[in-house]
Design an enzyme around this catalytic site. Structure first.
Site, PDB file in Angstrom:
ATOM      1  N   LYS A 120      28.094  57.947  41.667  1.00 37.49           N
ATOM      2  CA  LYS A 120      27.839  56.688  42.372  1.00 37.49           C
ATOM      3  C   LYS A 120      26.435  56.705  42.956  1.00 37.49           C
ATOM      4  O   LYS A 120      26.186  57.280  44.005  1.00 37.49           O
ATOM      5  CB  LYS A 120      28.861  56.439  43.478  1.00 37.49           C
ATOM      6  CG  LYS A 120      28.806  54.955  43.885  1.00 37.49           C
ATOM      7  CD  LYS A 120      29.091  54.678  45.319  1.00 37.49           C
ATOM      8  CE  LYS A 120      28.098  55.168  46.301  1.00 37.49           C
ATOM      9  NZ  LYS A 120      26.803  54.454  46.302  1.00 37.49           N
ATOM     10  N   CYS A 167      14.819  65.375  52.551  1.00 35.08           N
ATOM     11  CA  CYS A 167      15.699  66.110  53.468  1.00 35.08           C
ATOM     12  C   CYS A 167      15.028  67.378  53.975  1.00 35.08           C
ATOM     13  O   CYS A 167      15.298  67.829  55.079  1.00 35.08           O
ATOM     14  CB  CYS A 167      16.994  66.450  52.760  1.00 35.08           C
ATOM     15  SG  CYS A 167      16.732  67.264  51.188  1.00 35.08           S
ATOM     16  N   GLU A 188      25.355  68.026  51.134  1.00 41.63           N
ATOM     17  CA  GLU A 188      23.917  68.300  51.296  1.00 41.63           C
ATOM     18  C   GLU A 188      23.369  67.234  52.212  1.00 41.63           C
ATOM     19  O   GLU A 188      23.225  66.076  51.809  1.00 41.63           O
ATOM     20  CB  GLU A 188      23.210  68.233  49.927  1.00 41.63           C
ATOM     21  CG  GLU A 188      23.665  69.270  48.931  1.00 41.63           C
ATOM     22  CD  GLU A 188      23.230  70.674  49.303  1.00 41.63           C
ATOM     23  OE1 GLU A 188      22.243  70.827  50.054  1.00 41.63           O
ATOM     24  OE2 GLU A 188      23.890  71.624  48.866  1.00 41.63           O
ATOM     25  N   GLU A 243      16.602  63.434  62.881  1.00 42.00           N
ATOM     26  CA  GLU A 243      15.943  63.229  61.592  1.00 42.00           C
ATOM     27  C   GLU A 243      15.436  61.784  61.535  1.00 42.00           C
ATOM     28  O   GLU A 243      16.225  60.842  61.609  1.00 42.00           O
ATOM     29  CB  GLU A 243      16.925  63.476  60.435  1.00 42.00           C
ATOM     30  CG  GLU A 243      16.253  63.346  59.079  1.00 42.00           C
ATOM     31  CD  GLU A 243      17.223  63.496  57.912  1.00 42.00           C
ATOM     32  OE1 GLU A 243      18.250  62.795  57.893  1.00 42.00           O
ATOM     33  OE2 GLU A 243      16.931  64.288  57.006  1.00 42.00           O
TER      34      GLU A 243
END
Ligand code: NAD
Length: 482
Positions: free
Chosen positions: A176, A284, A250, A381
């Site tokens: 997806k 990331c 992740e 983040e």
């Protein structure tokens, strides 16, 4: 304009059961540049049913692993041939500078496909162990139907890490893609067909959070391989816990680059600019906290600000561009919100944080000085080009600050002394690290400590994520030792 009106399910191009579409907007022009169907729950049901059949009835899980690895190798070859075309789609849909799309996105994805083809060809699928009651054959078998849920920031590379490993393992999959970057998966589906992967082994259904949630909770799915934000990862982890599905997560990071006081700054900035700012900080593993000794603090701040100012920001389709726009208007608002927050928290904005052009979702790279590690700009983040320079007293203090984070995905140390760098690397609690360099490598595991995730992708460890282990005890020579 790239328009698709079909989904890739059961080896065929089929219409969606719904009428909704995903509009892909160029972050550079702010205009619609593509359209795909928005996969519905029924589309997900069909895709899972196809993957289930292809797994339960075969032949893929029972195909000779060498043949599976060869098919994965063919995908690597096809992707190499279509590198530029796929890279341009990525640039169009999410604004990554085309040079980075070619080398860092598609080039790296191709390297991942190739590496798993090689690993699969030589992997030990069974071994025998002498045991007190006889002999144990330990087999590695595919985990089953995999749901691969991917983000927009590295669409090909993330899919490659999941699919190449899953296919070599003998799994089948439903992918997806993110609603923000669904275009580049279409050529990949064509390559999967061309490589001779049997129908139903890979199914691709672009869609939003609802389609993703439906896929993750689907009883026909044995394992979820997710890459994305911590918030979504927590929800998916909870669902997988409820159903006892295998999962790899992740997630995000707030990685620290430690500049030791013996580092040569020109060389350091030459590499750190990529480690911190590639893809406009939308990676990331971005090293967004820069730790500098008090003795050389001003020097590091000045060098970093100069580096940030010199980065060529603009049209991502221009091969000379180093920094493109942010992926969406809301992502730009989020980044600007953090720039404002940094000021309010008392950090000193040395450069950047502005809109350089009247059109496109650009923000110039921002460098904050006088940042304390407990400020929100140092803890959360941001996923944009915002760097925080944090002072430290000595090496122990630098390691303490690097580890003082809920995340543990990546990091780096910059020093004239490689051994000193390796000693620091061993003390920082993150899944990946660099000494005077940083990069994700196909042969080495990628994953997070702490809130940065669960499990590993890439490397042999990444293949293990898609395998179950079975022990078969049979009569044979009994082992005399226990
Ligand atoms: P996101 O969590 O918003 O979305 C990721 C994917 O999950 C998308 O396909 C989305 O449609 C889907 N999704 C959203 N809600 C869902 C739900 N409830 N159930 C199932 N699927 C759902 O993340 P994003 O904004 O697309 O990506 C950015 C994030 O990804 C950043 O936090 C970044 O650090 C992380 N990331 C991590 C890695 C890594 O390897 N650790 C790599 C790339 C990106």
């Amino acid at each position: 304009m790239t328009v698709h009106d079909r989904l890739f399910i059961d080896g065929d191009w089929t219409e969606s059961t719904g009428t909704a579409t995903l509009e892909v907007i160029s972050p550079h022009t702010e205009e619609v540049v593509g359209r795909t169907p928005a996969g519905t729950r029924k589309d997900i049901d069909r895709a899972v049913a196809a993957a289930r059949r292809a797994f339960d009835q075969g032949p893929w899980p029972h195909t000779d692993p060498g043949e599976r690895a060869a098919a994965v190798g063919r995908i690597a070859g096809l992707l190499a041939q279509r590198r530029d075309e796929v890279a341009e789609l990525i640039t169009e849909e999410m604004g990554c500078p085309v040079t980075v799309s070619r080398l860092g996105q598609v080039g790296e994805a191709q390297a991942v496909w190739s590496w798993f083809a090689e690993l699969g060809a030589g992997f030990t699928w069974e071994d025998e162990r002498a045991a007190p009651m006889g002999t144990v054959t330990v087999r590695r078998e595919p985990v089953g139907v995999v749901a691969a849920v991917v983000p927009w920031n590295g669409p090909q590379i993330v899919v490659a890490g999941k699919l190449a490993a899953a296919l070599v393992a003998g799994c089948t999959a439903v992918v997806k893609p993110s609603p923000l970057a669904p275009l580049d998966c279409y050529p990949l589906a064509e390559m999967i067909q061309e490589a001779g992967i049997p129908p139903g082994v890979v199914n691709i259904v672009p869609g939003g959070a609802d389609a993703g949630a439906h896929l993750v909770a689907h009883p026909g799915v044995d394992m979820v391989s997710f890459t994305g934000s911590v918030a979504t990862g927590r929800r998916i982890g909870a669902v997988c816990g409820e159903h006892l599905k295998r999962c790899t997560l992740e997630l995000g990071g707030k990685s620290a680059a430690i500049v030791l006081d013996d580092a040569e700054l020109t060389a350091t900035m030459g590499s750190l600019r990529t480690a911190a700012l590639i893809n406009s900080g939308q990676t990331c593993v971005a090293q967004t906290r820069v730790l500098a000794s008090r003795a050389r603090y001003d020097e590091v701040v000045d060098a970093l600000a100069e580096t940030a100012r010199a980065m060529r920001t603009g049209d991502p389709s221009d091969p000379a561009t180093e920094l493109g726009p942010l992926v969406s208007e809301s992502q730009r608002e989020r980044v600007e919100g953090y720039v404002e927050l940094g000021r309010k928290e008392g950090a000193r904005l040395v450069t950047g944080g502005e809109r350089p052009f009247p059109r496109g979702w650009y923000v110039t790279p921002a460098v904050f000085a006088d940042v304390a590690n407990d400020m929100r700009i140092a803890r959360e983040e941001i996923f944009g080009p915002v760097l925080s320079v944090i002072p430290y007293d000595d090496e122990d203090d630098a390691v303490r600050i690097a580890n003082d984070s809920e995340f543990g995905l990546a990091g780096s140390v910059w020093t004239a002394d490689r051994e000193r760098g390796l000693a620091v690397a061993r003390r920082v609690r993150t899944g990946t690290y660099g000494v005077n360099t940083y990069g994700v490598q196909a042969c080495a595991p990628l994953g997070g400590y702490k809130c940065s995730g669960v499990g590993r992708e890439l490397g042999p460890e990444g293949l293990e994520s898609y395998l179950e282990c079975k022990s078969i005890l049979h009569e044979g020579t009994a082992c005399t030792t226990t």
